[in-house]
Design an enzyme around this catalytic site. Structure first.
Site, PDB file in Angstrom:
ATOM      1  N   ALA A 116      39.615 -66.755  72.442  1.00  0.00           N
ATOM      2  CA  ALA A 116      41.068 -65.940  72.129  1.00  0.00           C
ATOM      3  C   ALA A 116      41.861 -65.644  73.530  1.00  0.00           C
ATOM      4  O   ALA A 116      41.127 -65.568  74.575  1.00  0.00           O
ATOM      5  CB  ALA A 116      40.868 -64.555  71.335  1.00  0.00           C
ATOM      6  N   ARG A 118      42.738 -63.118  74.910  1.00  0.00           N
ATOM      7  CA  ARG A 118      42.548 -62.021  75.738  1.00  0.00           C
ATOM      8  C   ARG A 118      41.222 -62.096  76.449  1.00  0.00           C
ATOM      9  O   ARG A 118      40.927 -61.352  77.328  1.00  0.00           O
ATOM     10  CB  ARG A 118      42.339 -60.822  74.605  1.00  0.00           C
ATOM     11  N   TYR A 119      40.597 -63.210  76.276  1.00  0.00           N
ATOM     12  CA  TYR A 119      39.107 -63.697  76.877  1.00  0.00           C
ATOM     13  C   TYR A 119      39.309 -64.534  78.114  1.00  0.00           C
ATOM     14  O   TYR A 119      38.404 -64.483  78.878  1.00  0.00           O
ATOM     15  CB  TYR A 119      37.990 -63.901  75.823  1.00  0.00           C
ATOM     16  N   ILE A 120      40.500 -65.215  78.014  1.00  0.00           N
ATOM     17  CA  ILE A 120      40.553 -66.368  78.956  1.00  0.00           C
ATOM     18  C   ILE A 120      41.620 -66.399  80.010  1.00  0.00           C
ATOM     19  O   ILE A 120      42.593 -65.630  79.720  1.00  0.00           O
ATOM     20  CB  ILE A 120      40.630 -67.802  78.272  1.00  0.00           C
TER      21      ILE A 120
END
Length: 847
Positions: A116, A118-120
């Site tokens: 997602a 928000r994680y990368i």
């Protein structure tokens, strides 16, 4: 009445619904083409990609940013939601050119999706910062809500469109531009600037093989064929090491399972071992040939796919179709224009710096600031300085303006008091040197652009070598790719052929998917697919593997016509037939029979003695006949009359020689077949008794005929050439038991065809290190010593005399050879030259 008039006017302005739809559809189609799906030729980006990069540049501080944050910033310019922006960012990041990534960005090889947003995290690459952005040469426009400025196009100084590739579907048209190799694009741009012709071929990040025969420069209507790289692990396993572009390991496995379920291939299990490198292991069912399975994988699964390129781009707000070569030339010209603009901007800046530095120097050294001490008004101050500069104004490239004078008044007293004339002169000198250099670049703009591209290649080209191997698939058919995994047996009297008739007469090696051509004594022939046991008709004369459209294969035939008793003679070819259909080689009358038959792989024409019946009325009852006097015709030709009288006996008195012109042959190193289609390495012209020399990694050589039905294990071969009995072989080999390296030079002394002979020792640990047929081989040998790696150069033709092929050779005084590099120049094989000079080089690395 007034109400009526108003009503009539209202009706007059009504727009038909059909017209509304027409306008709306055209507006929508135009919007999708220009603003969504098709890239611009100037920078190679779709609008969403351009806006992402612009937003990332605004956020850029050298650190990574959350992709969710980048998406939010991009939405200021791109009003189409976060999902489409997120997908576009991931697509850019996976291409590993403009964006540096951190975190799980998915895998184009396996089809795994990215984490997602928000994680990368992501940031612009150094390459992107170097070639994509320059606010001074960027044309700006207002964003969709009028709050921000965004670039109309980014000033990209590189063929970005071709490097990344792009795919998009609009209304009424689509675009599909293939990715090309980074280094090859730069070299092509340099070649174009040098006035050379350029021709680009795709390069895919997934590797594999690509057939560009019908690429058509990437224009609409062209076609690419892409193949996986498949290797044989052992007799029960093959492994897919690289996959075709547009597929994933998962889609590949699904297609293999589907083909197995349909009975097109037979496998036991498919295992995906992909980690750092692609590896899909295909375990074969019992009794299956690896080569047959590889051919079937290409034929029935996604191991081979086709792609239809379509280079459509936006030029002057209109979609245009062009070739990739045109796109490269357009991009290179645009890069030259941008470089020129940058130079002109820098020249203007330097002129202004030189002008003001000179003004400052004059103002301070001539103490013009003292002229303003008596001035009472601002206007008098400006006038006093202006008058003080009058003697010097002629030396400046433009008029001195009031703004220039105002800048002089802003110089601080501290700067005046510490003014250093030497430093000022040094600064002016450096500025003038740079200005001279800029003027030189502008005067030699093409050379400057070439240097720019070469610097890009030097700075960013490492690690971006070609991944896809260009090959030709046209001649790679299942019947040719498969190894000789069966044997052809024939029961001539009873009329059976097959690979299961092991008690009958062995004819030749073949594969279990070959077609077999059969000739019978009744003058009929047919082609049938080989099987374990097939009935083809009694009294077989000849049977062999059938090669479609083999123009070298000529059959010589004498037959007696059953209706008239006349003997006829003919030479014919069988180029194409319908499988399992019988063809008459005679006139087809009852009682016709074959008197004489030969199959000639290279158009040989023998001489015969014909004996007629002693009781016949012929004046000459014995005479000679030469097949070379006949033209070669089709199988249906009746033939020429040999004799109207009965033939008692036919005797061969002279073996035939070829009546055909010499044949140019190539060897396809990838699949191990000979061909006339210019695929692979050119071997030379072949005729009559010419042979082919094959050298194997194992240290063995083999002489073979040059029949197109020959098959070779390409994985074991290190050298193939037209055999010249006078040409010297040179080898470096390691003797395992003696633990020594040896150099040997020898001639081929054997004559047996299709049999391997070992020219190195066969003990444990023995191996071939280097082989060449170059007449004067000079090599550089890298060998390991106690002090590290050392290099020696040896002229091998002077190191040892030519000896017997079984001799061990002279000892080479090195500890452990790491690498042998050929220094002698290659000797090319010249076409249309009957000499036996063959090509050297083409050396396969043995370790």
């Amino acid at each position: 009445m007034e109400n009526g008039t108003d009503h009539e006017e209202h009706i007059h302005h009504v727009i038909p619904v059909a017209g509304m739809y027409e306008n709306w559809f055209l507006d929508y189609a135009s919007y999708v083409i220009l603003e969504r799906a098709v890239p611009a030729i100037d920078d190679g980006f779709k609008p969403v990609q351009r806006r992402i990069l612009h937003a990332m540049k605004e956020l850029d501080d050298g650190r990574f940013n959350k992709v969710a944050n980048i998406i939010g910033s991009t939405m200021q310019y791109h009003p189409h939601g976060d999902a489409s922006i997120g997908d576009a960012i991931v697509n850019l990041g996976q291409k590993d050119l403009l964006i540096e990534t951190q975190g799980n960005w998915g895998d184009i090889r396996t089809g795994d999706s990215a984490a997602a947003p928000r994680y990368i995290e992501a940031r612009l690459s150094k390459f992107a910062l170097d070639v994509v952005f320059n606010p001074q040469t960027t044309e700006w426009q207002m964003s969709y809500d009028g709050r921000k400025k965004e670039p109309v196009s980014l000033p990209v100084k590189f063929p970005m469109l071709l490097a990344q590739g792009v795919e998009g579907i609009a209304v009424g048209l689509a675009t599909k531009v293939m990715p090309h190799n980074f280094c090859e694009l730069i070299k092509a741009s340099v070649d174009y600037l040098k006035g050379k012709n350029v021709n680009l071929y795709p390069d895919f990040p997934t590797g594999g093989f690509v057939d560009v025969s019908n690429y058509n420069e990437g224009k609409k209507g062209g076609k690419l064929r892409v193949r996986a790289k498949i290797e044989t692990v052992d007799n029960k396993t093959v492994a897919i090491k690289e996959i075709p572009f547009g597929t994933t390991t998962q889609s590949l496995i699904d297609s293999i399972v589907k083909a197995n379920d349909q009975g097109k291939i037979k496998i036991k299990k498919v295992v995906d071992n992909t980690a750092k490198n692609v590896e899909v292991e295909v375990q074969l069912a019992s009794g299956q040939s690896p080569d047959v399975t590889i051919a079937a994988l290409y034929a029935f699964t996604d191991c081979e796919t086709s792609i239809s390129p379509n280079t459509c781009v936006i030029i002057d707000e209109k979609p245009c179709f062009m070739s990739v070569n045109e796109a490269l030339r357009n991009s290179t010209d645009n890069t030259v224009r941008l470089l020129k603009s940058e130079l002109e901007i820098r020249r203007a800046e330097l002129k202004e710096k030189i002008l003001f530095s000179s003004l400052e120097k004059i103002f301070i050294e001539n103490r013009l600031y003292r002229e303003i001490e008596e001035c009472e008004t601002w206007e008098e101050v400006l006038e006093a300085i202006d008058q003080g500069l009058d003697p010097f104004k002629a030396q400046f490239y433009r008029e001195i303006t009031q703004e220039d004078i105002i800048r002089l008044t802003e110089i601080k007293i501290k700067r005046i008091s510490k003014f250093d004339t030497f430093k000022a002169d040094e600064l002016l000198r450096k500025l003038e040197e740079e200005l001279e250099q800029v003027n030189h670049h502008l005067a030699h703009l093409t050379d400057y652009a070439i240097d720019y591209f070469n610097n890009l290649l030097k700075k960013y080209g490492k690690g971006r070598e070609r991944k896809s191997q260009i090959s030709v698939f046209d001649t790679i058919q299942a019947s040719k790719v498969v190894a000789n995994n069966a044997k052809l047996y024939v029961n001539y009297k009873e009329g059976f052929i097959g690979y299961g008739l092991k008690k009958d007469e062995y004819v030749m090696d073949c594969s279990d998917i070959d077609d077999i051509i059969v000739f019978r004594k009744d003058g009929k022939c047919l082609v049938t697919k080989i099987a374990e046991k097939v009935f083809v008709g009694k009294n077989i004369l000849h049977a062999e593997v059938f090669v479609k459209n083999d123009e070298r294969k000529v059959y010589n035939l004498i037959y007696m016509d059953g209706a008239t008793g006349v003997s006829r003679v003919k030479r014919f070819q069988v180029l194409a037939v319908t499988r399992d259909r019988e063809y008459d080689l005679t006139k087809g009358t009852k009682g016709s029979k074959v008197l004489y038959f030969t199959a000639n792989p290279n158009g040989e024409a023998e001489t015969l003695t014909i004996y007629l019946n002693q009781s016949c009325m012929a004046r000459n009852k014995v005479f000679d006949f030469d097949f070379a006097t006949l033209d070669i015709k089709g199988r249906g030709a009746q033939g020429n009359i040999l004799s109207k009288y009965p033939v008692r006996k036919i005797k061969l008195i002279k073996e035939g020689v070829s009546t055909l012109a010499a044949m140019d042959l190539w060897f396809d190193e990838h699949i191990g077949i000979l061909n006339k289609d210019k695929n692979g390495k050119y071997l030379g012209e072949f005729s009559d008794e010419d042979q082919i020399l094959v050298v194997y990694e194992s240290g063995e050589y083999e002489l073979t005929s040059f029949e197109l039905t020959n098959r070779y294990d390409a994985r074991q071969i290190i050298h193939v050439e037209k055999f010249d009995p006078e040409r010297v072989m040179t080898a470096i080999h390691y003797d395992g038991p003696g633990r020594n390296y040896y150099v040997k030079r020898f001639l081929i002394e054997t004559s047996t065809q299709h049999k391997r002979f070992s020219f190195i020792n066969e003990g444990r640990g023995c191996k071939l290190v280097f082989f060449t047929t170059h007449p004067t081989p000079e090599v550089e040998i890298a060998h390991k010593t106690k002090l590290g790696r050392e290099f020696i150069t040896e002229k091998l033709d002077e190191y040892i005399d030519v000896k017997g092929w079984k001799a061990i050779g002279n000892k080479l005084f090195v500890d452990k050879i790491m690498k042998v590099k050929m220094l002698s120049k290659e000797i090319p094989v010249e076409k249309n030259n009957s000499s036996n000079t063959t090509e050297d080089g083409d050396q396969k690395k043995l370790f």
